[in-house]
Design a protein around this motif. Structure first.
Motif, mmCIF file in Angstrom:
data_model
loop_
_atom_site.group_PDB
_atom_site.id
_atom_site.type_symbol
_atom_site.label_atom_id
_atom_site.label_comp_id
_atom_site.label_asym_id
_atom_site.label_seq_id
_atom_site.Cartn_x
_atom_site.Cartn_y
_atom_site.Cartn_z
ATOM 1 N N UNK A 109 0.606 -1.314 0.136
ATOM 2 C CA UNK A 109 0.049 0.009 -0.009
ATOM 3 C C UNK A 109 0.948 1.390 0.083
ATOM 4 N N UNK A 110 2.036 1.245 0.701
ATOM 5 C CA UNK A 110 2.731 2.188 0.613
ATOM 6 C C UNK A 110 3.327 2.776 -0.645
ATOM 7 N N UNK A 111 3.650 1.658 -1.819
ATOM 8 C CA UNK A 111 4.135 2.116 -2.930
ATOM 9 C C UNK A 111 3.176 2.014 -4.089
ATOM 10 N N UNK A 112 1.900 1.794 -3.554
ATOM 11 C CA UNK A 112 0.723 1.912 -4.742
ATOM 12 C C UNK A 112 0.520 3.308 -5.094
ATOM 13 N N UNK A 113 0.337 3.304 -6.375
ATOM 14 C CA UNK A 113 0.029 4.798 -6.965
ATOM 15 C C UNK A 113 -1.325 4.705 -7.415
ATOM 16 N N UNK A 114 -1.986 5.760 -7.539
ATOM 17 C CA UNK A 114 -3.321 6.125 -7.670
ATOM 18 C C UNK A 114 -3.538 5.419 -9.214
ATOM 19 N N UNK A 115 -2.490 5.654 -10.029
ATOM 20 C CA UNK A 115 -2.712 5.090 -11.341
ATOM 21 C C UNK A 115 -2.921 3.407 -11.293
ATOM 22 N N UNK A 116 -1.956 2.809 -10.593
ATOM 23 C CA UNK A 116 -2.269 1.379 -10.347
ATOM 24 C C UNK A 116 -3.632 1.258 -10.061
ATOM 25 N N UNK A 117 -3.958 1.715 -8.788
ATOM 26 C CA UNK A 117 -5.412 1.569 -8.267
ATOM 27 C C UNK A 117 -6.401 1.627 -9.371
ATOM 28 N N UNK A 118 -6.190 2.585 -10.072
ATOM 29 C CA UNK A 118 -7.210 2.955 -11.280
ATOM 30 C C UNK A 118 -7.236 1.939 -12.222
ATOM 31 N N UNK A 119 -5.904 1.448 -12.708
ATOM 32 C CA UNK A 119 -6.068 0.506 -13.640
ATOM 33 C C UNK A 119 -6.688 -0.740 -13.054
ATOM 34 N N UNK A 120 -6.498 -1.456 -11.973
ATOM 35 C CA UNK A 120 -6.883 -2.516 -11.456
ATOM 36 C C UNK A 120 -8.538 -2.334 -11.458
ATOM 37 N N UNK A 121 -9.053 -1.179 -10.756
ATOM 38 C CA UNK A 121 -10.329 -1.046 -10.933
ATOM 39 C C UNK A 121 -11.125 -1.050 -12.306
ATOM 40 N N UNK A 122 -10.364 -0.336 -13.400
ATOM 41 C CA UNK A 122 -10.876 -0.159 -14.490
ATOM 42 C C UNK A 122 -10.978 -1.558 -15.087
ATOM 43 N N UNK A 123 -10.042 -2.467 -15.284
ATOM 44 C CA UNK A 123 -9.709 -3.796 -15.865
ATOM 45 C C UNK A 123 -10.737 -4.797 -14.958
ATOM 46 N N UNK A 124 -10.796 -4.995 -13.727
ATOM 47 C CA UNK A 124 -11.351 -5.821 -13.232
ATOM 48 C C UNK A 124 -13.045 -5.683 -12.970
ATOM 49 N N UNK A 125 -13.078 -4.192 -12.524
ATOM 50 C CA UNK A 125 -14.403 -3.864 -12.107
ATOM 51 C C UNK A 125 -15.118 -3.484 -13.276
ATOM 52 N N UNK A 126 -14.724 -2.455 -13.884
ATOM 53 C CA UNK A 126 -15.460 -1.441 -14.667
ATOM 54 C C UNK A 126 -15.338 -2.424 -16.100
ATOM 55 N N UNK A 127 -14.301 -3.038 -16.332
ATOM 56 C CA UNK A 127 -14.559 -4.032 -17.498
ATOM 57 C C UNK A 127 -15.741 -4.944 -17.379
ATOM 58 N N UNK A 128 -15.726 -5.520 -16.227
ATOM 59 C CA UNK A 128 -16.951 -6.513 -15.994
ATOM 60 C C UNK A 128 -18.230 -5.766 -16.107
ATOM 61 N N UNK A 129 -18.380 -4.462 -15.615
ATOM 62 C CA UNK A 129 -19.551 -3.762 -15.813
ATOM 63 C C UNK A 129 -19.936 -3.356 -17.033
ATOM 64 N N UNK A 130 -18.728 -2.911 -18.078
ATOM 65 C CA UNK A 130 -19.189 -2.616 -19.524
ATOM 66 C C UNK A 130 -19.676 -3.677 -20.092
ATOM 67 N N UNK A 131 -19.175 -5.000 -20.100
ATOM 68 C CA UNK A 131 -19.729 -6.169 -20.847
ATOM 69 C C UNK A 131 -21.166 -6.486 -20.367
ATOM 70 N N UNK A 132 -21.440 -6.257 -18.820
ATOM 71 C CA UNK A 132 -22.629 -6.959 -18.619
ATOM 72 C C UNK A 132 -23.619 -5.756 -18.715
ATOM 73 N N UNK A 133 -23.346 -4.718 -18.875
ATOM 74 C CA UNK A 133 -24.381 -3.429 -19.156
ATOM 75 C C UNK A 133 -24.692 -3.593 -20.738
ATOM 76 N N UNK A 134 -23.979 -4.015 -21.688
ATOM 77 C CA UNK A 134 -23.951 -4.069 -22.826
ATOM 78 C C UNK A 134 -24.870 -5.562 -23.088
ATOM 79 N N UNK A 135 -24.576 -6.619 -22.512
ATOM 80 C CA UNK A 135 -25.563 -7.735 -22.800
ATOM 81 C C UNK A 135 -26.720 -7.840 -22.243
ATOM 82 N N UNK A 136 -26.799 -7.009 -20.909
ATOM 83 C CA UNK A 136 -28.114 -6.968 -20.170
ATOM 84 C C UNK A 136 -29.263 -6.841 -21.067
#
Length: 306
Positions: A109-136
């Motif tokens: 956590x000491x070394x974690x940058x906001x860019x790394x944090x955001x990229x993780x959320x963008x791929x794992x969480x937001x990526x899942x949201x995008x696909x699910x929103x499209x097929x729903x």
């Protein structure tokens, strides 16, 4: 035998690892595949947005599966939208969506940058949201759909140097809990799969002694069940090393403290009594939890809430 003939499955992160295994397992049972990955390479499937997904695409073609291949990043919502439009134009339906794309970069956590944090959320969480929103909408129109979110053990329990990964994966559990309720009237099942198998992503933290135990067998079997017409919904299944289990959040027996006496010092003093007090209680929804709180207090105050 469970079959998926004429059904259309979209699998993200299908270029390697478990995504590749899922695509192959579904193809072997008759499904049509739309495979998505950010990698590149030659493809024997009809390919859009790049060369993409060479290894998985070749295998699917050899199996005789009808498939489309898309090289794109799941964080690119417009590219993903174009891909789904192509799938619907080709086959007219989408029955299964497997949100498998993910990244994993351990960092303190000491070394974690906001860019790394955001990229993780963008791929794992937001990526899942995008696909699910499209097929729903399509799944609602056809009154059928199976959606699988890929979580992780670190998301459920936490691990050292895994804060962004844990956060994104646990968020998917919350997404499943609520979205499954919205899909119930449309025969759309939404579930979480927490898998562990020997892949390039996991090889470095599995000891040589246990690596042979972590085949994709139990993971594939669980995934196929969650994609089937008999699938449960709103549930979280853990699968690894020949084991399949059901996980959920439960509330341990509450400690009732008279309101005037409910002070932090009392909680500290009675922590051993409070921690994992039996029995456990499962609540179907957040509203049910609120109702349980109300009922406990109402009984003590002689308030009839029935």
């Amino acid at each position: 035998m469970m079959r998926f003939d004429e059904q259309v499955a979209v699998v993200t992160g299908a270029g390697a690892g478990l995504g590749r295994a899922y695509a192959i397992a579904l193809a072997e049972r008759g499904a049509r595949l739309a495979i998505i990955d950010s990698g590149s390479g030659d493809s024997r499937c009809q390919s859009y947005a790049g060369a993409g997904l060479n290894k998985t695409a070749r295998t699917l073609a050899e199996l005789g599966a009808d498939c489309l291949s898309f090289q794109l990043d799941v964080t690119d919502s417009q590219a993903l939208k174009s891909a789904i439009e192509t799938v619907l134009k080709r086959w007219g339906r989408i029955d299964i969506a497997i949100n498998n794309a993910g990244i994993h970069t351990p960092v303190s956590f000491d070394s974690l940058s906001f860019e790394q944090w955001q990229r993780q959320l963008d791929v794992d969480l937001n990526g899942s949201f995008h696909l699910t929103k499209l097929v729903w909408p399509q799944m609602k129109r056809q009154n059928y759909g199976r959606i699988v979110m890929t979580a992780g053990a670190s998301g459920l329990y936490g691990d050292m140097h895994e804060t962004p990964y844990s956060t994104s994966k646990m968020a998917l559990v919350g997404l499943v809990n609520s979205l499954a309720k919205e899909g119930r009237d449309y025969n759309i099942s939404v579930n979480t799969l927490v898998p562990e198998a020997l892949t390039a992503m996991t090889a470095h933290h599995l000891s040589p002694l246990v690596k042979p135990l972590f085949s994709t067998s139990s993971v594939n079997a669980t995934l196929l069940y969650l994609c089937s017409s008999t699938a449960c919904s709103g549930q979280h299944l853990l699968a690894a090393a020949g084991s399949v289990s059901h996980g959920m959040f439960v509330e341990f027996q509450p400690l009732r403290i008279v309101e005037d006496g409910c002070k932090p010092e009392v909680i500290a003093q009675r922590w051993d009594e409070l921690y994992r007090a039996q029995p456990c209680h499962f609540h179907e929804s957040g509203e049910e939890q609120v109702t349980a709180w109300a009922r406990r207090s109402a009984a003590e105050h002689h308030v009839d809430i029935e």
